[in-house]
Motif scaffolding. Sequence first.
Motif, PDB file in Angstrom:
ATOM      1  N   GLY A 195       0.826  -1.193   0.000  1.00  8.17           N
ATOM      2  CA  GLY A 195       0.000   0.000   0.000  1.00  8.17           C
ATOM      3  C   GLY A 195       0.868   1.254   0.000  1.00  8.17           C
ATOM      4  O   GLY A 195       2.053   1.221  -0.325  1.00  8.17           O
ATOM      5  N   CYS A 196       0.286   2.375   0.376  1.00  7.84           N
ATOM      6  CA  CYS A 196       1.021   3.641   0.415  1.00  7.84           C
ATOM      7  C   CYS A 196       1.895   3.693   1.658  1.00  7.84           C
ATOM      8  O   CYS A 196       1.418   3.484   2.771  1.00  7.84           O
ATOM      9  N   VAL A 197       3.179   3.967   1.476  1.00  9.16           N
ATOM     10  CA  VAL A 197       4.137   4.092   2.587  1.00  9.16           C
ATOM     11  C   VAL A 197       4.990   5.331   2.327  1.00  9.16           C
ATOM     12  O   VAL A 197       5.621   5.448   1.275  1.00  9.16           O
ATOM     13  N   ILE A 198       4.996   6.267   3.267  1.00  9.93           N
ATOM     14  CA  ILE A 198       5.866   7.431   3.164  1.00  9.93           C
ATOM     15  C   ILE A 198       6.858   7.410   4.319  1.00  9.93           C
ATOM     16  O   ILE A 198       6.611   6.781   5.355  1.00  9.93           O
ATOM     17  N   ALA A 199       8.000   8.059   4.132  1.00  8.19           N
ATOM     18  CA  ALA A 199       9.028   8.083   5.168  1.00  8.19           C
ATOM     19  C   ALA A 199       9.720   9.437   5.163  1.00  8.19           C
ATOM     20  O   ALA A 199       9.962  10.021   4.103  1.00  8.19           O
ATOM     21  N   ILE A 200      10.028   9.931   6.360  1.00  8.65           N
ATOM     22  CA  ILE A 200      10.799  11.158   6.554  1.00  8.65           C
ATOM     23  C   ILE A 200      11.818  10.869   7.649  1.00  8.65           C
ATOM     24  O   ILE A 200      11.462  10.378   8.720  1.00  8.65           O
ATOM     25  N   ARG A 201      13.083  11.163   7.368  1.00  4.93           N
ATOM     26  CA  ARG A 201      14.121  10.956   8.386  1.00  4.93           C
ATOM     27  C   ARG A 201      14.950  12.219   8.533  1.00  4.93           C
ATOM     28  O   ARG A 201      15.405  12.788   7.536  1.00  4.93           O
ATOM     29  N   TYR A 202      15.118  12.653   9.774  1.00  2.00           N
ATOM     30  CA  TYR A 202      16.022  13.756  10.076  1.00  2.00           C
ATOM     31  C   TYR A 202      17.022  13.236  11.110  1.00  2.00           C
ATOM     32  O   TYR A 202      16.685  13.070  12.285  1.00  2.00           O
ATOM     33  N   ALA A 203      18.249  12.929  10.638  1.00  2.00           N
ATOM     34  CA  ALA A 203      19.275  12.303  11.490  1.00  2.00           C
ATOM     35  C   ALA A 203      18.704  10.989  12.020  1.00  2.00           C
ATOM     36  O   ALA A 203      18.289  10.138  11.235  1.00  2.00           O
ATOM     37  N   ASP A 204      18.646  10.801  13.344  1.00  2.00           N
ATOM     38  CA  ASP A 204      18.161   9.541  13.894  1.00  2.00           C
ATOM     39  C   ASP A 204      16.672   9.590  14.243  1.00  2.00           C
ATOM     40  O   ASP A 204      16.146   8.632  14.818  1.00  2.00           O
ATOM     41  N   ASP A 205      15.984  10.680  13.918  1.00  2.00           N
ATOM     42  CA  ASP A 205      14.539  10.790  14.125  1.00  2.00           C
ATOM     43  C   ASP A 205      13.826  10.488  12.814  1.00  2.00           C
ATOM     44  O   ASP A 205      14.119  11.109  11.790  1.00  2.00           O
ATOM     45  N   SER A 206      12.881   9.576  12.860  1.00  2.00           N
ATOM     46  CA  SER A 206      12.185   9.202  11.628  1.00  2.00           C
ATOM     47  C   SER A 206      10.699   9.019  11.903  1.00  2.00           C
ATOM     48  O   SER A 206      10.288   8.616  12.995  1.00  2.00           O
ATOM     49  N   VAL A 207       9.899   9.329  10.869  1.00  2.00           N
ATOM     50  CA  VAL A 207       8.454   9.128  10.902  1.00  2.00           C
ATOM     51  C   VAL A 207       8.072   8.403   9.632  1.00  2.00           C
ATOM     52  O   VAL A 207       8.469   8.797   8.531  1.00  2.00           O
ATOM     53  N   VAL A 208       7.295   7.335   9.764  1.00  2.00           N
ATOM     54  CA  VAL A 208       6.865   6.532   8.624  1.00  2.00           C
ATOM     55  C   VAL A 208       5.345   6.468   8.641  1.00  2.00           C
ATOM     56  O   VAL A 208       4.736   6.193   9.682  1.00  2.00           O
ATOM     57  N   GLY A 209       4.721   6.753   7.504  1.00  2.00           N
ATOM     58  CA  GLY A 209       3.271   6.712   7.387  1.00  2.00           C
ATOM     59  C   GLY A 209       2.811   5.531   6.555  1.00  2.00           C
ATOM     60  O   GLY A 209       3.456   5.153   5.562  1.00  2.00           O
ATOM     61  N   PHE A 210       1.678   4.933   6.940  1.00  2.00           N
ATOM     62  CA  PHE A 210       1.164   3.725   6.289  1.00  2.00           C
ATOM     63  C   PHE A 210      -0.315   3.882   5.985  1.00  2.00           C
ATOM     64  O   PHE A 210      -1.044   4.618   6.662  1.00  2.00           O
ATOM     65  N   GLU A 211      -0.730   3.139   4.983  1.00  2.00           N
ATOM     66  CA  GLU A 211      -2.148   3.088   4.641  1.00  2.00           C
ATOM     67  C   GLU A 211      -2.879   2.047   5.470  1.00  2.00           C
ATOM     68  O   GLU A 211      -4.040   2.247   5.846  1.00  2.00           O
ATOM     69  N   LYS A 212      -2.206   0.949   5.796  1.00  2.00           N
ATOM     70  CA  LYS A 212      -2.840  -0.164   6.499  1.00  2.00           C
ATOM     71  C   LYS A 212      -2.142  -0.405   7.836  1.00  2.00           C
ATOM     72  O   LYS A 212      -0.925  -0.310   7.941  1.00  2.00           O
ATOM     73  N   LYS A 213      -2.940  -0.740   8.839  1.00  2.00           N
ATOM     74  CA  LYS A 213      -2.385  -1.032  10.163  1.00  2.00           C
ATOM     75  C   LYS A 213      -1.547  -2.298  10.133  1.00  2.00           C
ATOM     76  O   LYS A 213      -0.502  -2.381  10.789  1.00  2.00           O
ATOM     77  N   GLU A 214      -1.992  -3.316   9.385  1.00  2.00           N
ATOM     78  CA  GLU A 214      -1.241  -4.561   9.323  1.00  2.00           C
ATOM     79  C   GLU A 214       0.146  -4.333   8.729  1.00  2.00           C
ATOM     80  O   GLU A 214       1.144  -4.907   9.197  1.00  2.00           O
ATOM     81  N   THR A 215       0.223  -3.481   7.715  1.00  2.00           N
ATOM     82  CA  THR A 215       1.513  -3.162   7.112  1.00  2.00           C
ATOM     83  C   THR A 215       2.413  -2.452   8.118  1.00  2.00           C
ATOM     84  O   THR A 215       3.618  -2.724   8.197  1.00  2.00           O
ATOM     85  N   ALA A 216       1.846  -1.540   8.891  1.00  3.53           N
ATOM     86  CA  ALA A 216       2.625  -0.811   9.891  1.00  3.53           C
ATOM     87  C   ALA A 216       3.169  -1.755  10.962  1.00  3.53           C
ATOM     88  O   ALA A 216       4.333  -1.644  11.374  1.00  3.53           O
ATOM     89  N   GLN A 217       2.356  -2.672  11.434  1.00  4.23           N
ATOM     90  CA  GLN A 217       2.808  -3.614  12.458  1.00  4.23           C
ATOM     91  C   GLN A 217       3.885  -4.548  11.908  1.00  4.23           C
ATOM     92  O   GLN A 217       4.864  -4.859  12.604  1.00  4.23           O
ATOM     93  N   GLN A 218       3.709  -4.987  10.677  1.00 10.30           N
ATOM     94  CA  GLN A 218       4.730  -5.827  10.045  1.00 10.30           C
ATOM     95  C   GLN A 218       6.038  -5.073   9.888  1.00 10.30           C
ATOM     96  O   GLN A 218       7.122  -5.614  10.155  1.00 10.30           O
TER      97      GLN A 218
END
Length: 417
Positions: A195-218
């Motif tokens: 599904g849709c997955v986005i990622a943003i990383r600033y040094a060691d801080d990162s945020v990842v966005g997902f469309e599905k909860k199952e994908t996020a948990q995996q």
Amino acid sequence: MDGVTWREYEKLLRDRLPVLHREIHTGAYRAQPSRRVYIPKADGRQRPLGIASIEDKVVQQAVTTVLSAIYEEDFLGFSYGFRRGRGQHDALDALTTGITSQKVDWILDADIVSFFDELDHDWMMRFLEHRIADKRILRLIRRWLKAGVIENGSRKPSQKGTPQGAVISPLLANIYLHYVFDQWIQAWRKAPGRGCVIAIRYADDSVVGFEKKETAQQFLTQLRERLGKFGLSLHPDKTRLSEFGRFAAERRSARGDGKPETFDFLGFTHCCGQDRKGRFRVTRLTMKKRMRATLTAIREKLLRRRHEPVPVVGAWLHRVVDGYFRYYAVPTNLFRLDGFRTEVCRAWRHALRRRSQRTRLNWDRFNQTVLQYIRKRDVLAVSTVEGDLRDRAVCVHDLFKWTRPVATSAYVTFAEC
């Protein structure tokens, strides 16, 4: 570390640089251990820093300049930390654009435990050898990693980690996470069914966005395994998976779960909000604990400086508030910044009234003084990413002139988000 100041070294610069250049090329250069100091963090803990000698800083800056030009061709688009032409606001804008324009319903806020202290030296050198063939450069970096620190008068060797505060440490961190995190997630999210997955990383801080909860948990499970192979681990308390996005409020309300959860990134608390037309938008607010810590430091400093001349303290306070607003003045955050200004004024008035037990400083007299350094409130129109939408809020006229819209260039930086 070596007891030499920049001013003293400047007097020897003409004679010393050729000698330093020759020592590097002949292998006679030796890295000195860093001086260990600690600075307080917002959560009450201490952050260790390594203060290098001046010559080590000069050489590290030269190496960083060369390596940055090489690795800038390799780094991916969603990496923003310590790169030329990229900053925190670029990362924040790309994240906001990604959440609002893509199918993102779940957010993973990943925090690595003591990344700079846990960086594995062997893996670091192996990553560098993928791209760098010059043995002298590799030898220099290995010496800096192994130089150790001076703490309480004794030298402690370094078995892992790179000193925070060293000139070359941010680049080494980016290189390490480029191989450990960036390339891995770039390949991971292209697999079928993600599904849709986005990622943003600033040094060691990162945020990842997902469309599905199952994908996020995996992803979270596999990320822990991936980091473990390279001597890193996720913080159990600061790493959170939360439901966030344009449908989060509606879905949580239907289940009776209350308001959508929030997450913190680069000093801002991100919330699910709405504009005046009822459309979804990401609301960014100054993190409360950061704001409290800043106000506490300002109050303490004002009390220590309460007997200095008012123009001197006013000029200092203007610079402090000016710098604070230059970073935190973004759309949707103006009311919290106005509250920050109010608390700063209260703290200054309290410090001035402590100068005497028979003070006559009432609010009318104080306001006449404070307006010379922190201008009165005014209304400012702030454009948002849509361009035609105007968000009006009470703000400080001069100090809020930096209030920046969500940059339209965020669409460009989001291309690889």
